[in-house]
Motif scaffolding. Sequence first.
Motif, PDB file in Angstrom:
ATOM      1  N   TYR A  26       0.980  -1.258   0.009  1.00  0.00           N
ATOM      2  CA  TYR A  26       0.073   0.050  -0.044  1.00  0.00           C
ATOM      3  C   TYR A  26       0.719   1.156  -0.048  1.00  0.00           C
ATOM      4  CZ  TYR A  26      -4.370   2.277   0.835  1.00  0.00           C
ATOM      5  OH  TYR A  26      -5.646   2.904   0.786  1.00  0.00           O
ATOM      6  N   VAL A  67      -3.406   8.647  -7.961  1.00  0.00           N
ATOM      7  CA  VAL A  67      -3.904   7.464  -7.351  1.00  0.00           C
ATOM      8  C   VAL A  67      -5.291   7.852  -6.814  1.00  0.00           C
ATOM      9  CG1 VAL A  67      -3.692   5.656  -5.713  1.00  0.00           C
ATOM     10  CG2 VAL A  67      -1.591   6.655  -7.098  1.00  0.00           C
ATOM     11  N   ALA A  90      -8.713  -4.116  -7.292  1.00  0.00           N
ATOM     12  CA  ALA A  90      -7.814  -2.931  -7.672  1.00  0.00           C
ATOM     13  C   ALA A  90      -7.695  -2.707  -9.246  1.00  0.00           C
ATOM     14  CB  ALA A  90      -6.421  -3.006  -7.065  1.00  0.00           C
ATOM     15  N   TYR A 144      -8.544   5.753  -4.659  1.00  0.00           N
ATOM     16  CA  TYR A 144      -8.579   4.842  -3.645  1.00  0.00           C
ATOM     17  C   TYR A 144      -9.911   3.986  -3.432  1.00  0.00           C
ATOM     18  CZ  TYR A 144      -4.607   7.398  -1.504  1.00  0.00           C
ATOM     19  OH  TYR A 144      -3.308   7.858  -1.602  1.00  0.00           O
ATOM     20  N   SER A 178      -3.433  -3.916  -2.402  1.00  0.00           N
ATOM     21  CA  SER A 178      -3.004  -3.917  -3.892  1.00  0.00           C
ATOM     22  C   SER A 178      -3.168  -2.418  -4.394  1.00  0.00           C
ATOM     23  CB  SER A 178      -3.688  -4.854  -4.719  1.00  0.00           C
ATOM     24  OG  SER A 178      -3.558  -6.118  -4.307  1.00  0.00           O
ATOM     25  N   MET A 179      -2.324  -2.257  -5.256  1.00  0.00           N
ATOM     26  CA  MET A 179      -2.218  -0.914  -6.318  1.00  0.00           C
ATOM     27  C   MET A 179      -2.204  -1.495  -7.697  1.00  0.00           C
ATOM     28  SD  MET A 179      -0.452   2.511  -6.496  1.00  0.00           S
ATOM     29  CE  MET A 179       1.099   2.011  -7.240  1.00  0.00           C
ATOM     30  N   LYS A 183      -5.808   2.031  -5.703  1.00  0.00           N
ATOM     31  CA  LYS A 183      -5.393   1.441  -4.417  1.00  0.00           C
ATOM     32  C   LYS A 183      -6.450   0.906  -3.838  1.00  0.00           C
ATOM     33  CE  LYS A 183      -0.964   3.655  -2.962  1.00  0.00           C
ATOM     34  NZ  LYS A 183      -0.414   4.405  -1.880  1.00  0.00           N
TER      35      LYS A 183
END
Length: 735
Positions: free
Chosen positions: A39, A48, A255, A50, A195-196, A267
């Motif tokens: 993360y 990014v 993700a 979320y 995870s991303m 993410k």
Amino acid sequence: MKFDKPASENPIDRQNVVGQPRDRIDGPLKTTGSAHYAYEWHSEVDNVAYGYVVGSAIAKGRVNAINTDAASRAPGVLTVVTAENAGPLGKGEMNTATLLGGPEIEHYHQALALVVAETFEQARAAASLVEVHYQPQEGNFDLAKARPEVNTPPEDTPDSITGDFSTAFAAAEVKLDATYTTPDQSHFAMEPHASMAAWDGDKVTVWTSNQMIAWCRKELAATLKIEPEQVRIYSPYIGGGFGSKLFLRSDALLAALGARALQRPVKVMLQRPLIANNTTHRPATIQQIRIGTDKVGRIAAISHLSWSGNLPGGTPENAVQQTNLLYAGNHRQTGLRLAELDLPEGNAMRAPGEAAGLLALEIAIDEIAEKVGIDPVQFRILNDTQVDPTQPERFFSQRQLNICLREGAKRFGWQDRVARPGQVRDGRWLVGMGVAAAIRNNMVDKSGARVHLDPDGTLTVETDMTDIGTGSYTIIGQTAAEMLGIPLEKVMVKLGDSDFPVSAGSGGQWGANTSTAGVYAACVKLREQVAQRLGLKSDGLDFCDGEVLAGPRRFALTEAVKDGRLTAEDTMEYGNLDKEFQQSTFAGHFVEVGVDMFTAEVRIRRMLAVCAAGRILNPKTARSQVIGAMTMGAGAALMEELVVDPRLGYFVNHDLASYEVPVHADITEQEVIFLDETDPISSPMKAKGVGELGLCGVGAAIANAIYNATGVRVREYPITLDKLLAEMPEPALKG
């Protein structure tokens, strides 16, 4: 490279680097925050978003409708992904339940939606606005209730039968017939599942926390219905897994789906309650053990049957596998029984099978030893075997269980143990000692690596092997340094990238032996290239202190790369040695406990593990693994239990506030001894795994110590105060 005959003398045997207690080379990165976990990849991509997961509020049934309108209008929300709008999805082979549920619901907290927003807080707030309309169905959640209807083994897992158990048991002079239970347990690694994901055209990169990179890549590709070459998995640092991160999980899939919908990185981190209910767990077991011996204690008949539950299509907990191998006896029966339950998926947790099975078997061994009237250590030694009892023509490659038990008894002061329970006091504490044997099989699988030697003398190792906190970076570096005759400081290790050669991964206690064997194979090829560059024959060369020695001739290793980098890649593949010989690791566990005579509070005073596990590649990191495993064993014995709500079908204590695990302060003294052993049948490293061995049997040793302290025999784990108080010795209650 093919490994199809026992290892002969090779460069690893020098042990200038391998076998030495070196500090973990990734330690400074982790202690300074430079080692990014799943993360924490803040600098890899920009912009990014979320995601926050919405889990099912029922354990079984259907989704009639999901209303996401209010969530979609909430501040910062970018999209809401559900099974309805995610696009066509496939399903891999390694998860029993689907990772994005709907309309069918298979278990509680099954992921139903992902709310994606500009910030985590916005996503979390909006997730509470998602309305799910359910059609609940009645589910099965109680293993004990289901047990009477489950009398036959699974179709693909028949009972193992040797000789005639029923006749031999009926004729035995001493008999035991007892039932033991173990509860559902959670892995609860410190690092959550996270995870991303980011897409570049039709290719996706996922930064995740996963133990088996190649498995994850294949499963994600199958689920997204794309080719594996379109998926890159990146997981260089993992904050614990214990089996919960062996396979693709919903965080990685969601993700990827969120990032594909938005065409920007997303993410996702599973909130802690979802980890218990939405990933996997160690399933509960009910185990019946019957043992019959002659009057001096030799086992004539032994039977071990185990019931466990799982989702339809799932597999049983193999709690009987160690009973096939650990003790002699001509007449044997082991078998598994699987009940269909609608609880979250049961799957591998550290030492799957043996960890649960030995909790029962090693109490039963103490009980039958007491019936015979023989010391429990001596009983185990008496019933030792050097062959597989189910295949007497098949020998163990190495088996030093007796030495583990004898050495452990000597070091622990077993001769001072008072056999009669409840006789030793220390103030208000009743004191007792317990023992258990341990076995964990040594599994091997092909494992690859790539190595680069640069003109400055630096050696770089690349493999998709992972480090789950076990020291993979260090032992892989030590292997490469030993093979090329250079200091460990000249080796750079890169792990956890699906662009690297495929390794066997981290799991099943096979990671250390197989990953280093793959590095060994690649380094053998590199040594051949170095010899060719130097105009030498590769046979008989010695790589030492940064030099290549060919008889009286000496060359600096860097001479071979003065014109540019050398690269070699290879995979260690195994022949049939694991079929010809039974490969296992062994241990003797010794525990001393104190039990408060008024409250029945249990304190572990000291623990000792004596392990026989092939060559120990790094005693310092191996010791840490075993100590951690022993601590986990204490948790299994005394604390850990996922409590099932039998009405609603979920684990009630699904967070670290109410799911109790032991900490450093709970155990004041732990000692680990490794026997001097090499196993040339295992691999060129002559090593085997050790981490899971440190867990196997520990809980039973604690249970046996509690019995020795109090005279109370508890057969239902965990051993909590309520199970002791009612039967505590009367003098103890009076003080």
